[in-house]
Design an enzyme around this catalytic site. Structure first.
Site, mmCIF file in Angstrom:
data_model
loop_
_atom_site.group_PDB
_atom_site.id
_atom_site.type_symbol
_atom_site.label_atom_id
_atom_site.label_comp_id
_atom_site.label_asym_id
_atom_site.label_seq_id
_atom_site.Cartn_x
_atom_site.Cartn_y
_atom_site.Cartn_z
ATOM 1 N N ASP A 118 0.844 -1.202 0.000
ATOM 2 C CA ASP A 118 0.000 0.000 0.000
ATOM 3 C C ASP A 118 0.876 1.249 0.000
ATOM 4 O O ASP A 118 2.080 1.177 0.283
ATOM 5 C CB ASP A 118 -0.998 0.011 1.174
ATOM 6 C CG ASP A 118 -0.400 -0.469 2.483
ATOM 7 O OD1 ASP A 118 0.839 -0.517 2.599
ATOM 8 O OD2 ASP A 118 -1.171 -0.792 3.394
ATOM 9 N N ASN A 165 -8.797 -1.954 13.062
ATOM 10 C CA ASN A 165 -10.183 -2.019 12.571
ATOM 11 C C ASN A 165 -10.398 -3.213 11.641
ATOM 12 O O ASN A 165 -11.413 -3.289 10.951
ATOM 13 C CB ASN A 165 -10.549 -0.715 11.851
ATOM 14 C CG ASN A 165 -9.703 -0.499 10.596
ATOM 15 O OD1 ASN A 165 -8.766 -1.258 10.337
ATOM 16 N ND2 ASN A 165 -10.014 0.529 9.835
ATOM 17 N N HIS A 213 -8.477 -4.009 9.014
ATOM 18 C CA HIS A 213 -8.057 -3.843 7.617
ATOM 19 C C HIS A 213 -6.862 -4.734 7.289
ATOM 20 O O HIS A 213 -6.091 -5.120 8.153
ATOM 21 C CB HIS A 213 -7.799 -2.368 7.269
ATOM 22 C CG HIS A 213 -6.574 -1.749 7.852
ATOM 23 N ND1 HIS A 213 -6.478 -0.395 8.099
ATOM 24 C CD2 HIS A 213 -5.374 -2.252 8.240
ATOM 25 C CE1 HIS A 213 -5.279 -0.122 8.579
ATOM 26 N NE2 HIS A 213 -4.592 -1.230 8.685
ATOM 27 N N GLU A 252 -9.888 -0.916 3.828
ATOM 28 C CA GLU A 252 -10.618 -0.467 5.008
ATOM 29 C C GLU A 252 -12.018 -1.080 5.026
ATOM 30 O O GLU A 252 -12.624 -1.303 3.963
ATOM 31 C CB GLU A 252 -10.751 1.062 4.964
ATOM 32 C CG GLU A 252 -9.418 1.797 5.019
ATOM 33 C CD GLU A 252 -8.860 1.877 6.438
ATOM 34 O OE1 GLU A 252 -8.530 0.815 7.008
ATOM 35 O OE2 GLU A 252 -8.731 2.988 6.964
#
Ligand code: F6R
Length: 254
Positions: A67, A135, A137, A142
């Protein structure tokens, strides 16, 4: 999905490094996609030492970036490519020409993402080394993210901006947009290591391992992927409780 619980972060790093080294020694032309972030840093350090010891050839490895933030100047210290170079590419001695980057400065981002997916699909990933977002991810997929999500530009959730703030001197320093390798290419990897350390990942890790897969916890789709090993330290997976994981082999201790 196999879950290996180690006593601490150092043991996790050693165990993960051994796995990665085994693959590289067996297949020096392997394609790897490698996470940045804090968690794999110890494994990459161990890996560099192990590969030197084993006199492994890294000149033909292919490494894909997982990423990258958008809206940065090319030499911005926050670039994840820079982080990747410092923590893994340089220590291992991987030639930069062998790295498939996510081009955050491409004039046509959608085309750059399609080119990345095509390059990844051409041979597939032999190994994905991933971290787990608080979270849920994977990369910057996301929540919510379906399992067929392609490589694409995304907007970070507030949770991710907050959790990445400490790396860059505060949440106000964190870029809000990124491109990420898609769920689709990540879940197709022939082998995946998910590295998880620390008490702050405890709750989300339980959801990843024990609850039904859902776009709300993108990493939970690893339950359906082939040859996935979760390396967690005891902080992240305390013992007890006993695991009733998505796969009966889960819950081993190392
Ligand atoms: C990093 C990345 C992220 C991190 C995750 C965990 O390239 O894609 O998904 O792996 O946010 O980060 P750490 O390891 O810093 O807790």
């Amino acid at each position: 999905m196999d879950l290996i619980v180690t006593d601490d972060y150092d043991a996790l790093s050693r165990a993960a490094a051994e796995r990665i080294a085994d693959l590289i020694v067996t297949k020096p032309t392997a394609s790897l996609v490698l996470a940045t972030g804090e968690t794999p840093i110890g494994a990459y350090r161990e890996l560099a030492a192990t590969l030197r010891q084993r006199r492994a050839d890294v000149s033909r490895l292919r490494v894909f970036q997982l990423d990258e933030y958008l809206d940065l100047e090319p030499d911005d210290r926050r670039s994840l490519f820079g982080w990747m170079a410092r923590t893994v590419l340089d220590p291992l001695g991987v030639p930069l020409a062998n790295v498939v980057r996510l081009d955050a400065n491409a004039p046509d981002l959608a085309a750059a993402c399609r080119a990345y997916d095509a390059a990844a699909a051409a041979g597939g990933f032999d190994l994905a080394v991933l971290g787990l977002g608080p979270n849920g991810h994977l990369g910057f997929n996301e929540p919510p993210a379906p399992p067929d999500a392609p490589t694409r530009a995304i907007t970070l959730t507030e949770a991710s901006v907050a959790s990445n703030g400490p790396y860059w001197g505060g949440a106000d320093q964190v870029p809000h947009r990124a491109i990420t390798a898609g769920m689709s290419v990540l879940l197709a990897a022939r082998q995946t290591l998910l590295l998880v350390s620390g008490a702050r990942k405890r709750q989300i890790l339980r959801r990843v391992v024990e609850e039904p897969a859902t776009p709300d916890v993108p990493a939970s789709f690893l339950q359906r992927a082939a040859n996935v090993t979760v390396f967690a330290d005891r902080e992240a997976w305390p013992s007890p409780p006993p695991a009733r994981a998505a796969n009966p082999s889960a819950g081993r201790s190392a």
